[in-house]
Design an enzyme around this catalytic site. Sequence first.
Site, PDB file in Angstrom:
ATOM      1  N   HIS A 148     -62.951 -62.579 -27.749  1.00  0.00           N
ATOM      2  CA  HIS A 148     -63.143 -61.958 -26.437  1.00  0.00           C
ATOM      3  C   HIS A 148     -63.515 -60.485 -26.507  1.00  0.00           C
ATOM      4  CE1 HIS A 148     -61.119 -65.681 -25.612  1.00  0.00           C
ATOM      5  NE2 HIS A 148     -59.984 -65.252 -26.148  1.00  0.00           N
ATOM      6  N   ARG A 159     -45.568 -69.220 -33.216  1.00  0.00           N
ATOM      7  CA  ARG A 159     -46.218 -68.346 -32.228  1.00  0.00           C
ATOM      8  C   ARG A 159     -46.419 -69.088 -30.898  1.00  0.00           C
ATOM      9  NH1 ARG A 159     -52.645 -66.834 -32.030  1.00  0.00           N
ATOM     10  NH2 ARG A 159     -52.481 -65.458 -30.229  1.00  0.00           N
ATOM     11  N   ASN A 175     -62.334 -70.003 -35.525  1.00  0.00           N
ATOM     12  CA  ASN A 175     -61.420 -69.650 -34.450  1.00  0.00           C
ATOM     13  C   ASN A 175     -61.200 -68.148 -34.591  1.00  0.00           C
ATOM     14  OD1 ASN A 175     -59.466 -69.196 -32.575  1.00  0.00           O
ATOM     15  ND2 ASN A 175     -58.133 -70.890 -33.221  1.00  0.00           N
ATOM     16  N   TYR A 193     -49.521 -72.989 -28.143  1.00  0.00           N
ATOM     17  CA  TYR A 193     -50.257 -73.382 -29.356  1.00  0.00           C
ATOM     18  C   TYR A 193     -49.629 -74.558 -30.105  1.00  0.00           C
ATOM     19  CZ  TYR A 193     -52.557 -68.932 -28.451  1.00  0.00           C
ATOM     20  OH  TYR A 193     -53.259 -67.912 -27.859  1.00  0.00           O
ATOM     21  N   ASP A 235     -72.809 -60.329 -33.582  1.00  0.00           N
ATOM     22  CA  ASP A 235     -73.987 -59.895 -34.343  1.00  0.00           C
ATOM     23  C   ASP A 235     -74.042 -60.575 -35.706  1.00  0.00           C
ATOM     24  OD1 ASP A 235     -74.870 -58.286 -32.294  1.00  0.00           O
ATOM     25  OD2 ASP A 235     -74.196 -56.400 -33.197  1.00  0.00           O
ATOM     26  N   PRO A 264     -56.993 -63.364 -36.101  1.00  0.00           N
ATOM     27  CA  PRO A 264     -55.678 -62.736 -36.043  1.00  0.00           C
ATOM     28  C   PRO A 264     -54.591 -63.573 -35.373  1.00  0.00           C
ATOM     29  CG  PRO A 264     -57.184 -61.709 -34.488  1.00  0.00           C
ATOM     30  CD  PRO A 264     -58.013 -62.603 -35.370  1.00  0.00           C
ATOM     31  N   ASN A 265     -53.425 -63.482 -35.976  1.00  0.00           N
ATOM     32  CA  ASN A 265     -52.183 -64.104 -35.490  1.00  0.00           C
ATOM     33  C   ASN A 265     -52.111 -65.608 -35.717  1.00  0.00           C
ATOM     34  OD1 ASN A 265     -51.088 -61.595 -34.362  1.00  0.00           O
ATOM     35  ND2 ASN A 265     -52.764 -61.774 -32.900  1.00  0.00           N
ATOM     36  N   ARG A 321     -56.973 -69.925 -18.993  1.00  0.00           N
ATOM     37  CA  ARG A 321     -55.928 -68.903 -19.172  1.00  0.00           C
ATOM     38  C   ARG A 321     -56.334 -67.593 -18.473  1.00  0.00           C
ATOM     39  NH1 ARG A 321     -54.410 -68.892 -25.336  1.00  0.00           N
ATOM     40  NH2 ARG A 321     -52.767 -67.532 -24.499  1.00  0.00           N
ATOM     41  N   GLU A 364     -67.643 -72.783 -32.641  1.00  0.00           N
ATOM     42  CA  GLU A 364     -66.451 -72.081 -32.150  1.00  0.00           C
ATOM     43  C   GLU A 364     -65.338 -73.092 -31.890  1.00  0.00           C
ATOM     44  OE1 GLU A 364     -67.333 -70.311 -28.363  1.00  0.00           O
ATOM     45  OE2 GLU A 364     -65.418 -69.238 -28.257  1.00  0.00           O
ATOM     46  N   ALA A 421     -58.270 -63.638 -30.833  1.00  0.00           N
ATOM     47  CA  ALA A 421     -58.526 -62.608 -29.812  1.00  0.00           C
ATOM     48  C   ALA A 421     -59.865 -61.909 -30.011  1.00  0.00           C
ATOM     49  CB  ALA A 421     -57.389 -61.590 -29.812  1.00  0.00           C
ATOM     50  N   HIS A 479     -61.037 -73.446 -30.551  1.00  0.00           N
ATOM     51  CA  HIS A 479     -59.789 -72.866 -30.059  1.00  0.00           C
ATOM     52  C   HIS A 479     -58.757 -73.975 -29.905  1.00  0.00           C
ATOM     53  CE1 HIS A 479     -61.729 -69.071 -29.220  1.00  0.00           C
ATOM     54  NE2 HIS A 479     -62.714 -69.757 -28.676  1.00  0.00           N
ATOM     55  N   LEU A 480     -57.527 -73.641 -30.195  1.00  0.00           N
ATOM     56  CA  LEU A 480     -56.432 -74.591 -30.001  1.00  0.00           C
ATOM     57  C   LEU A 480     -56.197 -74.823 -28.506  1.00  0.00           C
ATOM     58  CD1 LEU A 480     -54.338 -72.770 -32.638  1.00  0.00           C
ATOM     59  CD2 LEU A 480     -54.875 -75.203 -32.842  1.00  0.00           C
ATOM     60  N   SER A 481     -56.102 -73.716 -27.769  1.00  0.00           N
ATOM     61  CA  SER A 481     -55.916 -73.788 -26.321  1.00  0.00           C
ATOM     62  C   SER A 481     -57.297 -73.803 -25.660  1.00  0.00           C
ATOM     63  CB  SER A 481     -55.105 -72.573 -25.845  1.00  0.00           C
ATOM     64  OG  SER A 481     -55.852 -71.382 -26.031  1.00  0.00           O
ATOM     65  N   ARG A 535     -59.687 -63.838 -21.203  1.00  0.00           N
ATOM     66  CA  ARG A 535     -60.027 -64.826 -22.254  1.00  0.00           C
ATOM     67  C   ARG A 535     -61.253 -65.658 -21.870  1.00  0.00           C
ATOM     68  NH1 ARG A 535     -55.486 -64.655 -25.636  1.00  0.00           N
ATOM     69  NH2 ARG A 535     -53.623 -64.104 -24.496  1.00  0.00           N
TER      70      ARG A 535
HETATM   71  C1  DQA Z   1     -57.133 -68.890 -29.406  1.00  0.00           C
HETATM   72  C2  DQA Z   1     -57.330 -68.415 -27.949  1.00  0.00           C
HETATM   73  C3  DQA Z   1     -57.474 -66.915 -27.886  1.00  0.00           C
HETATM   74  O1  DQA Z   1     -57.637 -66.487 -26.540  1.00  0.00           O
HETATM   75  C4  DQA Z   1     -56.244 -66.233 -28.451  1.00  0.00           C
HETATM   76  O2  DQA Z   1     -56.430 -64.832 -28.495  1.00  0.00           O
HETATM   77  C5  DQA Z   1     -55.849 -66.759 -29.794  1.00  0.00           C
HETATM   78  C6  DQA Z   1     -55.966 -68.187 -30.056  1.00  0.00           C
HETATM   79  C7  DQA Z   1     -56.878 -70.402 -29.473  1.00  0.00           C
HETATM   80  O3  DQA Z   1     -57.035 -70.951 -30.561  1.00  0.00           O
HETATM   81  O4  DQA Z   1     -56.476 -71.026 -28.482  1.00  0.00           O
HETATM   82  O5  DQA Z   1     -55.327 -66.026 -30.619  1.00  0.00           O
HETATM   83  O6  DQA Z   1     -58.329 -68.622 -30.111  1.00  0.00           O
END
Ligand code: DQA
Length: 144
Positions: A82, A19, A76, A24, A89, A11-12, A109, A100, A79, A102-104, A113
């Site tokens: 978390h 964003r 990725n 990011y 599962d 999401p997002n 943080r 896995e 959210a 993540h950008l950040s 998270r």
């Molecule tokens: C994220 C980190 C997550 O905590 C956050 O909810 C995101 C982006 C990242 O790519 O840094 O939406 O997965």
Amino acid sequence: MTSTLFILNGPNLNLLGTREPEIYGTTTLAEIEAACIEKARKHGVGVDFRQTNHEGVLVDWLHEAQEAGAKAVIINAAAYTHTSIALLDAAKAITVPVIEVHLSDPQTREDFRHRSFIGEAAVACFKGAGLGSYLEAIEAASSL
Ligand code: DQA
């Protein structure tokens, strides 16, 4: 097993570019997709790159990766990382290796998270390097 990597985005992430750029960056998801395809091509693997805002769709795509015999899933989960036991599962229910990304770096943080459910089923995690996190994951997935 095929030589295709499923690269799944939660999401997002469709809003990357505008964003929270201070967190990011300004690279769009389309630019990340293009760079992933190019990187994977150099390693002789294909990419099926997707994004959804819906948790159940990510679950379905993990199942689909298994049915398709994907080489690996790079995810990725944003959210849902978390919060989602359903995604954990699903990752445990398949034999395709899950990586896995993540950008950040969520560990640096907010406290909420710091926990990654899907991370409990992942063979590796690449984070904190923006687009580079995806490229490192492709590098790792290619040699699985
Ligand atoms: C994220 C980190 C997550 O905590 C956050 O909810 C995101 C982006 C990242 O790519 O840094 O939406 O997965």
